[in-house]
Motif scaffolding. Structure first.
Motif, mmCIF file in Angstrom:
data_model
loop_
_atom_site.group_PDB
_atom_site.id
_atom_site.type_symbol
_atom_site.label_atom_id
_atom_site.label_comp_id
_atom_site.label_asym_id
_atom_site.label_seq_id
_atom_site.Cartn_x
_atom_site.Cartn_y
_atom_site.Cartn_z
ATOM 1 N N UNK A 68 0.824 -1.213 0.000
ATOM 2 C CA UNK A 68 0.000 0.000 0.000
ATOM 3 C C UNK A 68 0.854 1.258 0.000
ATOM 4 N N UNK A 69 1.958 1.222 0.740
ATOM 5 C CA UNK A 69 2.798 2.408 0.855
ATOM 6 C C UNK A 69 3.600 2.700 -0.418
ATOM 7 N N UNK A 70 3.805 1.694 -1.261
ATOM 8 C CA UNK A 70 4.695 1.871 -2.409
ATOM 9 C C UNK A 70 3.993 1.787 -3.761
ATOM 10 N N UNK A 71 2.688 1.561 -3.761
ATOM 11 C CA UNK A 71 1.920 1.627 -5.011
ATOM 12 C C UNK A 71 0.747 2.577 -4.812
ATOM 13 N N UNK A 72 0.289 3.176 -5.910
ATOM 14 C CA UNK A 72 -0.654 4.288 -5.812
ATOM 15 C C UNK A 72 -2.110 3.867 -5.699
ATOM 16 N N UNK A 73 -2.428 2.631 -6.034
ATOM 17 C CA UNK A 73 -3.804 2.165 -5.963
ATOM 18 C C UNK A 73 -4.078 1.576 -4.576
ATOM 19 N N UNK A 74 -5.279 1.083 -4.361
ATOM 20 C CA UNK A 74 -5.662 0.583 -3.035
ATOM 21 C C UNK A 74 -5.629 -0.945 -3.024
ATOM 22 N N UNK A 75 -4.538 -1.520 -2.537
ATOM 23 C CA UNK A 75 -4.404 -2.971 -2.551
ATOM 24 C C UNK A 75 -5.356 -3.645 -1.564
ATOM 25 N N UNK A 76 -5.886 -2.891 -0.610
ATOM 26 C CA UNK A 76 -6.822 -3.516 0.338
ATOM 27 C C UNK A 76 -8.135 -3.912 -0.340
ATOM 28 N N UNK A 77 -8.369 -3.415 -1.535
ATOM 29 C CA UNK A 77 -9.565 -3.796 -2.286
ATOM 30 C C UNK A 77 -9.423 -5.179 -2.939
ATOM 31 N N UNK A 78 -8.204 -5.700 -2.950
ATOM 32 C CA UNK A 78 -7.941 -6.951 -3.669
ATOM 33 C C UNK A 78 -8.275 -8.161 -2.817
ATOM 34 N N UNK A 79 -9.131 -9.007 -3.345
ATOM 35 C CA UNK A 79 -9.330 -10.342 -2.791
ATOM 36 C C UNK A 79 -8.386 -11.297 -3.503
ATOM 37 N N UNK A 80 -8.220 -12.495 -2.967
ATOM 38 C CA UNK A 80 -7.367 -13.487 -3.624
ATOM 39 C C UNK A 80 -7.869 -13.709 -5.050
ATOM 40 N N UNK A 81 -6.953 -13.607 -6.008
ATOM 41 C CA UNK A 81 -7.302 -13.767 -7.417
ATOM 42 C C UNK A 81 -7.542 -12.463 -8.144
ATOM 43 N N UNK A 129 11.755 -1.815 -2.431
ATOM 44 C CA UNK A 129 10.857 -2.482 -1.467
ATOM 45 C C UNK A 129 11.618 -2.903 -0.207
ATOM 46 N N UNK A 130 12.798 -3.463 -0.401
ATOM 47 C CA UNK A 130 13.612 -3.891 0.744
ATOM 48 C C UNK A 130 13.991 -2.695 1.611
ATOM 49 N N UNK A 131 14.415 -1.615 0.974
ATOM 50 C CA UNK A 131 14.842 -0.428 1.699
ATOM 51 C C UNK A 131 13.700 0.158 2.514
ATOM 52 N N UNK A 132 12.519 0.252 1.912
ATOM 53 C CA UNK A 132 11.371 0.809 2.620
ATOM 54 C C UNK A 132 10.956 -0.112 3.769
ATOM 55 N N UNK A 265 -7.379 8.225 -0.946
ATOM 56 C CA UNK A 265 -7.844 7.891 0.400
ATOM 57 C C UNK A 265 -6.933 6.875 1.083
ATOM 58 N N UNK A 266 -5.780 6.603 0.489
ATOM 59 C CA UNK A 266 -4.773 5.727 1.090
ATOM 60 C C UNK A 266 -3.503 6.541 1.323
ATOM 61 N N UNK A 267 -2.535 5.929 2.016
ATOM 62 C CA UNK A 267 -1.251 6.580 2.254
ATOM 63 C C UNK A 267 -0.174 5.864 1.443
ATOM 64 N N UNK A 268 0.474 6.600 0.538
ATOM 65 C CA UNK A 268 1.552 6.017 -0.250
ATOM 66 C C UNK A 268 2.551 7.114 -0.598
ATOM 67 N N UNK A 269 3.745 6.711 -0.963
ATOM 68 C CA UNK A 269 4.779 7.675 -1.337
ATOM 69 C C UNK A 269 4.303 8.478 -2.550
ATOM 70 N N UNK A 270 4.263 9.782 -2.407
ATOM 71 C CA UNK A 270 3.805 10.659 -3.485
ATOM 72 C C UNK A 270 2.367 11.100 -3.371
ATOM 73 N N UNK A 271 1.644 10.564 -2.369
ATOM 74 C CA UNK A 271 0.212 10.862 -2.255
ATOM 75 C C UNK A 271 -0.072 12.358 -2.082
#
Length: 365
Positions: A68-81, A129-132, A265-271
């Motif tokens: 979530x912090x490193x991509x601009x979309x909302x990954x919490x919306x994703x279900x498996x698949x 990703x590792x650094x963050x 409505x999420x928190x990510x780098x660049x928001x």
């Protein structure tokens, strides 16, 4: 440095493919001809080896937070698949890369993701990703699995039937931008109804050691990066390094026409920078255009107004095999972005009249 090669480089060579360097990889640019391969995808089915795309696997208790912090979309919306298109942005809201994020089945009870950065960026993205993760003391495992897998894109109106014929499980009910594990010739493959052509189809992520057998099962017209480019331009899809580039052509998702990837409505780098950019409005934006005069637009050509004042630059251009018309993408001031606006593109020193068009240029799925 020597170029990286896909697992099936030798198979493609035996088939008579021509190769080109792309993102540090030695990849097939065409097998028969761009026209033949383009038509196969628009009218029937074709297969692309896209193993140059990165494969980053993320799992653990804080995997969702990290994604979530490193991509601009909302990954919490994703279900498996599920999958989603997203951007990776810097603190200024500028696009570093675009990517597709897949929610894999949980591992050890923890959320698990696979995302696909563009060719040649997997190492830098893995390090980011590792650094963050380390900086914010997050508990997540981040693995660069690019060398462990091949990736094939089976695209075209008859692609679903072909993939369904070779998988043990039916995939006809898999919706667009969702995925499932499917078995091909005894091998489990992550099988996603995604693509980069504007057509229906699937992208299969397969173990590199099994790539040759699975490629053989998916028997259809092989296609190279040449037709992949003409297909994606017709569909109005962006190419990293051309339609945006952090060094040579820095753009926000809003300027690039992919503001739908931004979840403020999420928190990510660049928001915060992107929220301010949205409030300020656009000065320039990416548009599609079609040449009215004879000529073919190419990356880097100047775009001018009708008074021959340079106002922008072509980022992508081609002679559309489907439309038999020269088309392209480029950034112009917002006052020139309205469809129907007349512009000029400077082709080999000569001004060619062009008209701003709505993208995609063709009907897409």
């Amino acid at each position: 440095m020597p170029l990286q090669t896909p697992p099936l480089r030798g198979i493609h060579d035996e088939r008579g493919a021509k190769f080109t360097e792309f993102g540090g990889w030695d990849m097939p640019v065409e097998f028969d001809s761009i026209q033949t391969e383009h038509e196969a995808v628009r009218e029937d089915v074709g297969i692309f080896d896209v193993s140059h795309m990165g494969q980053i696997h993320v799992t653990g208790p804080d995997a969702t937070t990290l994604m979530q912090r490193l991509t601009s979309n909302d990954v919490t919306r994703l279900n498996v698949g599920d999958s989603q298109y997203a951007t990776i942005t810097d603190e200024d809201g500028l696009i570093i890369d675009d990517t597709v994020v897949y929610r894999l089945p949980n591992e050890g009870g923890e959320a698990t993701y696979l995302f696909v950065p563009n060719a040649g960026t997997d190492e830098a993205t893995h390090e980011r990703w590792i650094s963050y993760r380390n900086e914010f003391d997050l508990e997540a495992t981040v693995d660069n699995q690019t060398d462990e897998y091949a990736m094939f894109a089976v695209q075209g109106p008859n692609a679903p039937e072909l993939v369904d014929d070779v998988t043990e499980e039916s995939v006809t009910d898999v919706d667009r931008f969702t995925a499932t594990m499917a078995t091909v010739d005894g091998v489990e493959c992550w099988t996603a109804r995604t693509g980069y052509t504007g057509e229906d189809g699937f992208e299969l992520i397969v173990p590199a050691s099994e790539a040759e057998d699975i490629w053989a099962q998916l028997d259809c017209q092989p296609c190279g990066l040449g037709s992949r480019d003409t297909l994606r331009i017709e569909a109005g899809l962006l190419l990293a390094g051309q339609d945006f580039d952090l060094e040579s052509n820095p753009r926000t998702p809003y300027e690039a026409g992919i503001g739908f990837t931004v979840a403020l409505d999420t928190e990510f780098v660049g928001r915060d920078a992107l929220e301010a950019a949205r409030e300020d409005g656009l000065n320039e934006e990416l548009v599609g255009f079609q040449l009215i005069d004879r000529g073919i637009p190419r990356h880097g050509y100047d775009i001018t107004n009708m008074d021959s004042r340079v106002i922008g630059t072509v980022t992508s251009g081609t002679m559309s095999p489907t439309l038999d018309q020269p088309i392209g993408l480029g950034y112009v001031p917002s006052e020139y972005a309205e469809p129907g606006t007349t512009l000029q593109v400077v082709v080999r020193g000569q001004s060619k009249k062009a008209r701003v068009e709505t993208t995609p240029f063709i009907d897409t799925v």
